[in-house]
Each structure stands twice: as structure tokens, then as C-alpha cells.
Write an enzyme that holds these catalytic residues in place. Structure first.
Site, PDB file in Angstrom:
ATOM      1  N   GLY A  36       7.048  -2.150   6.143  1.00  0.00           N
ATOM      2  CA  GLY A  36       8.425  -2.626   6.015  1.00  0.00           C
ATOM      3  C   GLY A  36       9.428  -1.791   6.771  1.00  0.00           C
ATOM      4  N   GLU A  37      10.607  -2.382   6.909  1.00  0.00           N
ATOM      5  CA  GLU A  37      11.713  -1.684   7.565  1.00  0.00           C
ATOM      6  C   GLU A  37      12.730  -1.341   6.472  1.00  0.00           C
ATOM      7  OE1 GLU A  37      12.849  -0.232  10.363  1.00  0.00           O
ATOM      8  OE2 GLU A  37      14.649   0.023   9.154  1.00  0.00           O
ATOM      9  N   CYS A  71       3.672   8.368   1.096  1.00  0.00           N
ATOM     10  CA  CYS A  71       4.276   7.424   2.036  1.00  0.00           C
ATOM     11  C   CYS A  71       4.397   6.074   1.341  1.00  0.00           C
ATOM     12  CB  CYS A  71       3.382   7.334   3.269  1.00  0.00           C
ATOM     13  SG  CYS A  71       3.975   6.159   4.493  1.00  0.00           S
ATOM     14  N   CYS A 106       7.177  -5.410  15.725  1.00  0.00           N
ATOM     15  CA  CYS A 106       6.741  -4.402  16.702  1.00  0.00           C
ATOM     16  C   CYS A 106       5.326  -4.773  17.162  1.00  0.00           C
ATOM     17  CB  CYS A 106       6.743  -3.003  16.079  1.00  0.00           C
ATOM     18  SG  CYS A 106       8.385  -2.445  15.632  1.00  0.00           S
ATOM     19  N   CYS A 135      -0.444   1.920   9.430  1.00  0.00           N
ATOM     20  CA  CYS A 135       0.425   1.221   8.489  1.00  0.00           C
ATOM     21  C   CYS A 135      -0.004  -0.222   8.334  1.00  0.00           C
ATOM     22  CB  CYS A 135       1.857   1.190   9.014  1.00  0.00           C
ATOM     23  SG  CYS A 135       2.386   2.745   9.621  1.00  0.00           S
ATOM     24  N   CYS A 156       6.889  -7.344   7.069  1.00  0.00           N
ATOM     25  CA  CYS A 156       8.007  -6.889   7.892  1.00  0.00           C
ATOM     26  C   CYS A 156       8.320  -7.990   8.889  1.00  0.00           C
ATOM     27  CB  CYS A 156       7.597  -5.616   8.637  1.00  0.00           C
ATOM     28  SG  CYS A 156       8.926  -4.893   9.629  1.00  0.00           S
ATOM     29  N   GLU A 193       0.808  -1.210   0.000  1.00  0.00           N
ATOM     30  CA  GLU A 193       0.000   0.000   0.000  1.00  0.00           C
ATOM     31  C   GLU A 193       0.847   1.268   0.000  1.00  0.00           C
ATOM     32  OE1 GLU A 193      -2.207  -1.075   3.610  1.00  0.00           O
ATOM     33  OE2 GLU A 193      -1.137   0.523   4.637  1.00  0.00           O
ATOM     34  N   CYS A 241       2.086  -2.895  15.670  1.00  0.00           N
ATOM     35  CA  CYS A 241       2.047  -2.534  14.253  1.00  0.00           C
ATOM     36  C   CYS A 241       1.332  -3.590  13.418  1.00  0.00           C
ATOM     37  CB  CYS A 241       3.480  -2.341  13.747  1.00  0.00           C
ATOM     38  SG  CYS A 241       3.550  -1.813  12.033  1.00  0.00           S
TER      39      CYS A 241
HETATM   40  N1  SAH Z   1       9.868   0.322   9.943  1.00  0.00           N
HETATM   41  C1  SAH Z   1      10.133   1.743   9.905  1.00  0.00           C
HETATM   42  C2  SAH Z   1       9.227   2.462   8.940  1.00  0.00           C
HETATM   43  C3  SAH Z   1       7.753   2.490   9.334  1.00  0.00           C
HETATM   44  S1  SAH Z   1       7.350   4.097   9.797  1.00  0.00           S
HETATM   45  C4  SAH Z   1      10.028   2.311  11.304  1.00  0.00           C
HETATM   46  O1  SAH Z   1       9.656   1.572  12.197  1.00  0.00           O
HETATM   47  O2  SAH Z   1      10.367   3.470  11.518  1.00  0.00           O
HETATM   48  C5  SAH Z   1       5.768   3.919  10.510  1.00  0.00           C
HETATM   49  C6  SAH Z   1       5.692   4.546  11.871  1.00  0.00           C
HETATM   50  O3  SAH Z   1       4.390   4.299  12.435  1.00  0.00           O
HETATM   51  C7  SAH Z   1       6.704   3.955  12.818  1.00  0.00           C
HETATM   52  O4  SAH Z   1       7.139   4.951  13.696  1.00  0.00           O
HETATM   53  C8  SAH Z   1       5.872   2.937  13.550  1.00  0.00           C
HETATM   54  O5  SAH Z   1       6.467   2.582  14.754  1.00  0.00           O
HETATM   55  C9  SAH Z   1       4.551   3.669  13.686  1.00  0.00           C
HETATM   56  N2  SAH Z   1       3.390   2.807  13.937  1.00  0.00           N
HETATM   57  C10 SAH Z   1       3.154   1.563  13.494  1.00  0.00           C
HETATM   58  N3  SAH Z   1       1.984   1.096  13.956  1.00  0.00           N
HETATM   59  C11 SAH Z   1       1.453   2.070  14.723  1.00  0.00           C
HETATM   60  C12 SAH Z   1       0.268   2.191  15.485  1.00  0.00           C
HETATM   61  N4  SAH Z   1      -0.625   1.209  15.566  1.00  0.00           N
HETATM   62  N5  SAH Z   1       0.065   3.365  16.129  1.00  0.00           N
HETATM   63  C13 SAH Z   1       0.966   4.379  16.051  1.00  0.00           C
HETATM   64  N6  SAH Z   1       2.106   4.311  15.355  1.00  0.00           N
HETATM   65  C14 SAH Z   1       2.347   3.169  14.704  1.00  0.00           C
END
Ligand code: SAH
Length: 360
Positions: free
Chosen positions: A175-176, A118, A129, A349, A125, A105, A132
Site C-alpha cells: 500500500g501507499e 513492517c 509501480c 512486498c 495498491c 502481510e 512491485c
Molecule cells: N508505497 C510506499 C510504501 C512501500 S515501501 C512507497 O512506495 O514508498 C516498499 C519499498 O520497496 C518501496 O521503496 C518500493 O518501491 C520498493 N519495492 C517494491 N517492489 C520492489 C522490488 N521488486 N524490488 C525492490 N524494491 C521494491
């Protein structure tokens, strides 16, 4: 004569790679090998990134034989749009199918200053986390650079209809990015190239969950690209609970790498800090956070958790969000609460992809 890089050779030999994966210089080398003059690279980049054509046959100032060679070697767009959601606030979320049937997406957000896209960097991934949605099905595969670039082009094509431009790009989708480092760098170079999409480095942001060795590499690239770290916790204990990546590279090692990044590039760092109810969102945590980042040139983005049904985190109360912000401000920290967009669509995300998967 310069040799085609091994990875480009493999790509060409193995399958029809996306032409968007090729750097300008790689394309020149390929043309040379095909006995074509190198100015054809300018023409091809013009068709790809200025005209944004989707067929080699539309590249009318190239010979028919070159167009045929191109289309038997490369694909142009590797993406097929399979779903689109539009929010009342102008946010558009696109779901694409890749050539192998996987889906990814892309989100186009409308801001006062323009449109920011974005992009997704991996199919799924593997970092796990705990809050996520992107990580729910694990990692399927890395995206090729061209598959990341294609997302920006598809977004730009959608904006072309309204006469608008992609003004910034954030690598904050599924993804990372630092787990797919080589393709990430290839992608950044193409969208930044003046003959490519020509998006200024200062309008591009890469976010990592904290893959420490790659933070050192990224610092050494000396790009003027904005850099964000998903910090989410002021102590290593809390961070390990939220983000398993912290067990591989604990908070102190992460902070060391960020200091190195700052010393090397002299650029400001953004910290993303998700507020998870009862976990990391109290005033004491804000104080610990201020202490942790003291001395760094940085900005903190507070993100009230996006509700993900599979994850049982709760939102922080409004007054607690403001108390957290106030504590940071009083400690001299630059901080903003992230404005939420796309709340009426699958905003978090990986949610659109996860939900489309469920429907199937
Ligand atoms: N993997 C990379 C790129 C993703 S950025 C990273 O972790 O930075 C997406 C951002 O949204 C990251 O900061 C992630 O931690 C955050 N995120 C993911 N799921 C979320 C959620 N349910 N609520 C708030 N932030 C979230």
C-alpha cells in the site's frame, strides 16, 4: 462536553470498528458519553497496549457492564493469522485475514539493535509501480488505523513469547500510506502515544512513492517521524517508466515538496533507490542522482531489485552495484546498500499475499 469526532461516530454506528482505531482522547470522550469516569481510558489502554489482551472480558478491573458495552461496540483484534513463514535469518512474515476476508502481510525483521516491524497500510495498491508485487491486483480498500495498529500488536505478541520487543516500525508494507493519509496519522499517533505502544517517533519510518500534496501535509504535522521517499530514478523520464505516480506528480514537483519538508522539519530524508538492471543502475545515473539531491540532508538506500515473477526486471550485477555506490560516495552522498533479509521466503512486498492468492 466535547463531541465525539464524526468519523468515530460513523465508525461506531456503522459496524464494530477496531478499538485500536481510537485515540486515547476519543476513548475518553466515548467513556464520558457512556457515563463512565475518564480514568477508565487509562485502564483500557493499559489492557490493550501493555497487557495486550484479546478479549474485553480479560479487563478484570472494569465493571461487567462496561466490558459488555465495549464488546458490543468494538472489536479488539481484527486480524486472524493464516500463514507464517520464517527465514533462516530470523525474518518472520505473517499473513493475516481481515474481518472481510481480505488478506494483508506483516514482516518482523531481526536486526542487531532489535526487531523492526513492517506494516501494510492498504489492501493492495493503486499506484501501479511496474516492479512491485503489491499493486498486481489493484487497490481493494484502505485499512482502518486499528487494522494497521493490530499488525504491530500481533507482532509484539509473537515477540512476547521470546521476551523481546518491537523496537521500530516501518510503514513499508503493501500500500501507499499517503493514499490512506487520515488512517495513517491515526495509527502513528496511537503507536507513538505514551499510553499506547509508546514507540518513539524516531523509531518510526513512513515511506511514500511521492504523493506530493500529502508530503506538504506531513511536513506540517511536525512529527519527529522518519521520512522516506521511493525515488528510484534520477530523471523524470526514467521515473515515469518505473512509477506511474510520477506522471501525476513529476520529479521536479516531488523534489520541491521534499525541500519544503526539510525546511519545515529540519529532518533528514531517506531516499530509496531500487537498482533495476539496465534501467537506472549505471554510473551516469548515479551522477545524475547525486546532482538531483545535492544540498539536501539525506541518506540513500540502494535496494537491488527483488525478483517478482510477474515483473521482468533483472538484478544489477554485483560490480555495478558497487560502482553505483562508489560514485555516490565520491560525490559526498551518504549511501548504504540495503542488507537483504528473508531471501528464502517471499520477501518482496506483497509476494506472500500474491502467492497465497495464487494457491487458492
Ligand atoms: N508505497 C510506499 C510504501 C512501500 S515501501 C512507497 O512506495 O514508498 C516498499 C519499498 O520497496 C518501496 O521503496 C518500493 O518501491 C520498493 N519495492 C517494491 N517492489 C520492489 C522490488 N521488486 N524490488 C525492490 N524494491 C521494491
Amino acid at each position: 462536553m466535547q463531541e465525539l469526532k464524526k468519523e468515530v461516530q460513523a465508525e461506531i454506528a456503522g459496524k464494530k470498528g477496531s478499538i485500536y482505531t481510537l485515540q486515547f482522547d476519543d476513548l475518553k470522550v466515548w467513556l464520558q458519553e457512556e457515563g463512565e469516569p475518564s480514568f477508565r481510558a487509562d485502564q483500557i489502554f493499559y489492557w490493550l497496549y501493555d497487557k495486550r489482551v484479546e478479549q474485553f472480558d480479560e479487563m478484570t478491573n472494569l465493571s461487567k457492564s462496561l466490558r459488555e458495552k465495549l464488546s458490543s461496540t468494538f472489536s479488539i483484534t481484527p486480524l486472524k493469522e493464516v500463514a507464517k513463514q520464517e527465514s533462516v535469518d530470523g525474518t518472520v512474515k505473517l499473513l493475516f485475514e481481515l474481518e472481510d476476508g481480505n488478506t494483508i502481510e506483516t514482516v518482523v525483521m531481526k536486526h542487531g539493535y532489535g526487531n523492526s516491524v513492517c506494516v501494510t497500510s492498504q489492501v493492495g495498491c493503486r499506484l501501479g509501480c511496474t516492479f512491485c508485487a503489491s499493486t498486481l491486483g489493484g487497490l481493494k480498500r484502505n485499512l482502518e488505523a486499528g487494522e494497521i495498529t493490530a499488525q504491530v500488536l500481533a507482532s509484539q505478541r509473537a515477540l512476547d513469547e521470546k521476551g523481546e520487543r518491537v523496537s521500530s516500525v516501518v510503514v513499508m508494507g503493501i500500500g501507499e500510506p499517503f493514499d490512506n493519509y487520515k488512517e495513517l496519522i491515526g495509527f502513528l499517533k496511537v503507536i507513538n502515544h505514551d499510553k499506547g505502544l509508546n514507540i518513539g517517533a524516531r523509531h518510526i519510518t513512513v515511506s511514500t512513492s511521492g504523493v506530493v500534496p500529502k508530503i506538504y501535509d506531513f511536513a506540517d504535522e511536525k512529527l519527529q517521524i522518519n521520512f522516506a521517499v521511493s525515488l528510484h530514478a534520477p530523471t523524470t523520464e526514467i521515473r515515469s517508466r518505473l512509477m506511474p505516480v510520477n506522471r501525476a506528480w513529476p520529479l521536479d514537483k516531488l523534489m520541491e515538496s521534499i525541500k519544503y519538508y526539510q525546511e519545515t522539519t529540519n529532518r533528514r530524508v531517506t531516499f530509496e533507490y531500487g537498482l533495476f538492471g539496465g534501467v537506472n543502475d549505471q554510473v551516469e545515473h548515479a551522477k545524475q542522482l547525486a546532482e538531483l539531491i545535492k544540498g539536501l540532508k539525506c541518506h540513500v538506500n540502494l535496494i537491488p531489485v527483488n525478483y517478482v515473477p510477474e515483473r521482468d526486471y533483472v538484478r544489477t550485477k554485483r560490480e555495478d552495484i558497487f560502482a553505483f555506490e562508489k560514485t555516490l560516495k565520491e560525490a559526498g552522498v551518504n549511501v548504504t546498500i540495503r542488507r537483504e533479509q528473508g531471501h528464502d521466503i517471499d520477501a518482496a512486498c506483497g509476494q506472500l499475499r500474491a502467492n497465497e492468492g495464487k494457491k487458492k
